[in-house]
Design a protein around this motif. Structure first.
Motif, PDB file in Angstrom:
ATOM      1  N   UNK A  46      -0.936 -69.796 -73.318  1.00 18.17           N
ATOM      2  CA  UNK A  46      -1.143 -70.293 -74.687  1.00 18.17           C
ATOM      3  C   UNK A  46      -0.691 -71.744 -74.801  1.00 18.17           C
ATOM      4  N   UNK A  47       0.439 -72.070 -74.179  1.00 15.32           N
ATOM      5  CA  UNK A  47       0.925 -73.458 -74.183  1.00 15.32           C
ATOM      6  C   UNK A  47      -0.088 -74.388 -73.514  1.00 15.32           C
ATOM      7  N   UNK A  48      -0.643 -73.954 -72.378  1.00 14.42           N
ATOM      8  CA  UNK A  48      -1.636 -74.764 -71.658  1.00 14.42           C
ATOM      9  C   UNK A  48      -2.893 -74.970 -72.495  1.00 14.42           C
ATOM     10  N   UNK A  49      -3.347 -73.909 -73.133  1.00 12.28           N
ATOM     11  CA  UNK A  49      -4.545 -74.011 -73.973  1.00 12.28           C
ATOM     12  C   UNK A  49      -4.282 -74.895 -75.193  1.00 12.28           C
ATOM     13  N   UNK A  50      -3.109 -74.741 -75.786  1.00 14.79           N
ATOM     14  CA  UNK A  50      -2.755 -75.558 -76.943  1.00 14.79           C
ATOM     15  C   UNK A  50      -2.730 -77.039 -76.571  1.00 14.79           C
ATOM     16  N   UNK A  51      -2.162 -77.339 -75.415  1.00 12.12           N
ATOM     17  CA  UNK A  51      -2.124 -78.723 -74.929  1.00 12.12           C
ATOM     18  C   UNK A  51      -3.548 -79.250 -74.710  1.00 12.12           C
ATOM     19  N   UNK A  52      -4.420 -78.425 -74.158  1.00  7.43           N
ATOM     20  CA  UNK A  52      -5.812 -78.843 -73.932  1.00  7.43           C
ATOM     21  C   UNK A  52      -6.526 -79.107 -75.253  1.00  7.43           C
ATOM     22  N   UNK A  53      -6.283 -78.266 -76.240  1.00  4.10           N
ATOM     23  CA  UNK A  53      -6.902 -78.457 -77.556  1.00  4.10           C
ATOM     24  C   UNK A  53      -6.397 -79.756 -78.178  1.00  4.10           C
ATOM     25  N   UNK A  54      -5.105 -80.002 -78.046  1.00  4.19           N
ATOM     26  CA  UNK A  54      -4.500 -81.200 -78.634  1.00  4.19           C
ATOM     27  C   UNK A  54      -4.966 -82.473 -77.916  1.00  4.19           C
ATOM     28  N   UNK A  55      -5.118 -82.385 -76.603  1.00  8.34           N
ATOM     29  CA  UNK A  55      -5.419 -83.545 -75.768  1.00  8.34           C
ATOM     30  C   UNK A  55      -6.896 -83.918 -75.757  1.00  8.34           C
ATOM     31  N   UNK A  56      -7.758 -82.937 -75.840  1.00  7.82           N
ATOM     32  CA  UNK A  56      -9.193 -83.173 -75.650  1.00  7.82           C
ATOM     33  C   UNK A  56     -10.000 -82.685 -76.838  1.00  7.82           C
ATOM     34  N   UNK A  57     -11.123 -83.301 -77.028  1.00 11.30           N
ATOM     35  CA  UNK A  57     -12.066 -82.836 -78.038  1.00 11.30           C
ATOM     36  C   UNK A  57     -13.237 -82.144 -77.344  1.00 11.30           C
ATOM     37  N   UNK A  58     -12.994 -81.679 -76.151  1.00 15.60           N
ATOM     38  CA  UNK A  58     -14.047 -81.080 -75.338  1.00 15.60           C
ATOM     39  C   UNK A  58     -13.683 -79.616 -75.082  1.00 15.60           C
ATOM     40  N   UNK A  59     -14.495 -78.717 -75.615  1.00 12.08           N
ATOM     41  CA  UNK A  59     -14.244 -77.287 -75.480  1.00 12.08           C
ATOM     42  C   UNK A  59     -14.095 -76.861 -74.025  1.00 12.08           C
ATOM     43  N   UNK A  60     -14.861 -77.461 -73.138  1.00  9.55           N
ATOM     44  CA  UNK A  60     -14.819 -77.067 -71.728  1.00  9.55           C
ATOM     45  C   UNK A  60     -13.436 -77.283 -71.123  1.00  9.55           C
ATOM     46  N   UNK A  61     -12.658 -78.204 -71.685  1.00 10.35           N
ATOM     47  CA  UNK A  61     -11.307 -78.443 -71.165  1.00 10.35           C
ATOM     48  C   UNK A  61     -10.382 -77.251 -71.376  1.00 10.35           C
ATOM     49  N   UNK A  62     -10.685 -76.405 -72.349  1.00  7.10           N
ATOM     50  CA  UNK A  62      -9.933 -75.154 -72.491  1.00  7.10           C
ATOM     51  C   UNK A  62     -10.140 -74.290 -71.251  1.00  7.10           C
ATOM     52  N   UNK A  63     -11.360 -74.238 -70.784  1.00 11.74           N
ATOM     53  CA  UNK A  63     -11.671 -73.476 -69.580  1.00 11.74           C
ATOM     54  C   UNK A  63     -10.990 -74.059 -68.360  1.00 11.74           C
ATOM     55  N   UNK A  64     -10.968 -75.372 -68.271  1.00 11.19           N
ATOM     56  CA  UNK A  64     -10.280 -76.037 -67.163  1.00 11.19           C
ATOM     57  C   UNK A  64      -8.799 -75.674 -67.206  1.00 11.19           C
ATOM     58  N   UNK A  65      -8.207 -75.722 -68.393  1.00  8.58           N
ATOM     59  CA  UNK A  65      -6.784 -75.383 -68.541  1.00  8.58           C
ATOM     60  C   UNK A  65      -6.529 -73.942 -68.093  1.00  8.58           C
ATOM     61  N   UNK A  66      -7.445 -73.042 -68.406  1.00  4.04           N
ATOM     62  CA  UNK A  66      -7.297 -71.636 -68.014  1.00  4.04           C
ATOM     63  C   UNK A  66      -7.295 -71.496 -66.487  1.00  4.04           C
ATOM     64  N   UNK A  67      -8.250 -72.128 -65.837  1.00  2.00           N
ATOM     65  CA  UNK A  67      -8.354 -72.030 -64.372  1.00  2.00           C
ATOM     66  C   UNK A  67      -7.143 -72.680 -63.702  1.00  2.00           C
ATOM     67  N   UNK A  68      -6.745 -73.831 -64.199  1.00  2.00           N
ATOM     68  CA  UNK A  68      -5.579 -74.515 -63.626  1.00  2.00           C
ATOM     69  C   UNK A  68      -4.328 -73.669 -63.826  1.00  2.00           C
ATOM     70  N   UNK A  69      -4.170 -73.073 -65.006  1.00  2.00           N
ATOM     71  CA  UNK A  69      -3.033 -72.177 -65.233  1.00  2.00           C
ATOM     72  C   UNK A  69      -3.041 -71.034 -64.222  1.00  2.00           C
ATOM     73  N   UNK A  70      -4.166 -70.351 -64.115  1.00  2.00           N
ATOM     74  CA  UNK A  70      -4.256 -69.174 -63.236  1.00  2.00           C
ATOM     75  C   UNK A  70      -3.951 -69.520 -61.788  1.00  2.00           C
TER      76      UNK A  70
END
Length: 186
Positions: free
Chosen positions: A67-91
């Motif tokens: 959740x922290x990683x996704x929240x950071x991605x939402x805050x940092x980027x205006x690109x929805x795909x970056x949420x997916x990147x954050x998920x893969x990088x987290x995993x």
């Protein structure tokens, strides 16, 4: 890593993550975690009632970190795909947490901390989808499920070794290339 003093609960969680990395979550035992931490076999029960309690705590911690990683991605980027990147990088950066998070039946599904952490991660995904789908007639729940399925599958394939990565492969860039498919064609 023998425990000497300080935060025994954290030491047990870290030791369990190490053991999970070696043998998977199903094979972990409280006795083994205690042995690895250099404490009595009864010591873990002061913090975790049983193995399920230990794995539930790790799953809750994993979902909170996600959740922290996704929240950071939402805050940092205006690109929805970056949420997916954050998920893969987290995993791929937290494979033991990810293993526990996706192992059905090993954690207590009714645990309030686990439920709250999962809810926070889902809310971050939902908020990203809502921003992405603003003005669209597409169903945001289906879009969220589509995105989660894609990135979860990619993360699992990487962790299982089904995608042969070269030593210099940048997982972030690979995830960006895959999640770019989530964008409508220009």
């Amino acid at each position: 890593m023998p425990y000497h003093h300080g935060d025994l609960r954290r030491a047990l969680l870290d030791t369990a993550l190490e053991a999970i990395g070696e043998q998977g979550p199903a094979a972990v035992s409280l006795r083994d975690v205690a042995r690895r931490a250099g404490v009595s076999h009864a010591a873990p029960t002061h913090h975790f009632r049983d193995k399920t309690g230990l794995l539930t705590a790790l799953a809750a911690e994993g979902w909170s970190l996600l959740a922290d990683s996704l929240e950071e991605a939402v805050r940092r980027e205006d690109d929805f795909a970056e949420l997916g990147v954050a998920y893969v990088v987290f995993a791929t950066s937290h494979p033991a947490h990810f293993a526990v998070m996706r192992a059905p039946g090993l954690a207590r599904a009714d645990d309030p901390d686990l439920d709250a952490a999962m809810g926070r991660a889902r809310e971050q995904l939902r908020s990203g989808v809502q921003r992405f789908e603003a003005g669209s007639t597409r169903d945001t729940d289906t879009t969220a499920l589509t995105a989660w399925s894609l990135v979860h599958g990619l993360a699992a394939l990487i962790l299982e070794g089904a995608i042969p990565l070269k030593p210099d492969t940048d997982v972030t860039e690979l995830a960006r290339a895959v999640t770019a498919r989530l964008r409508p064609p220009s």
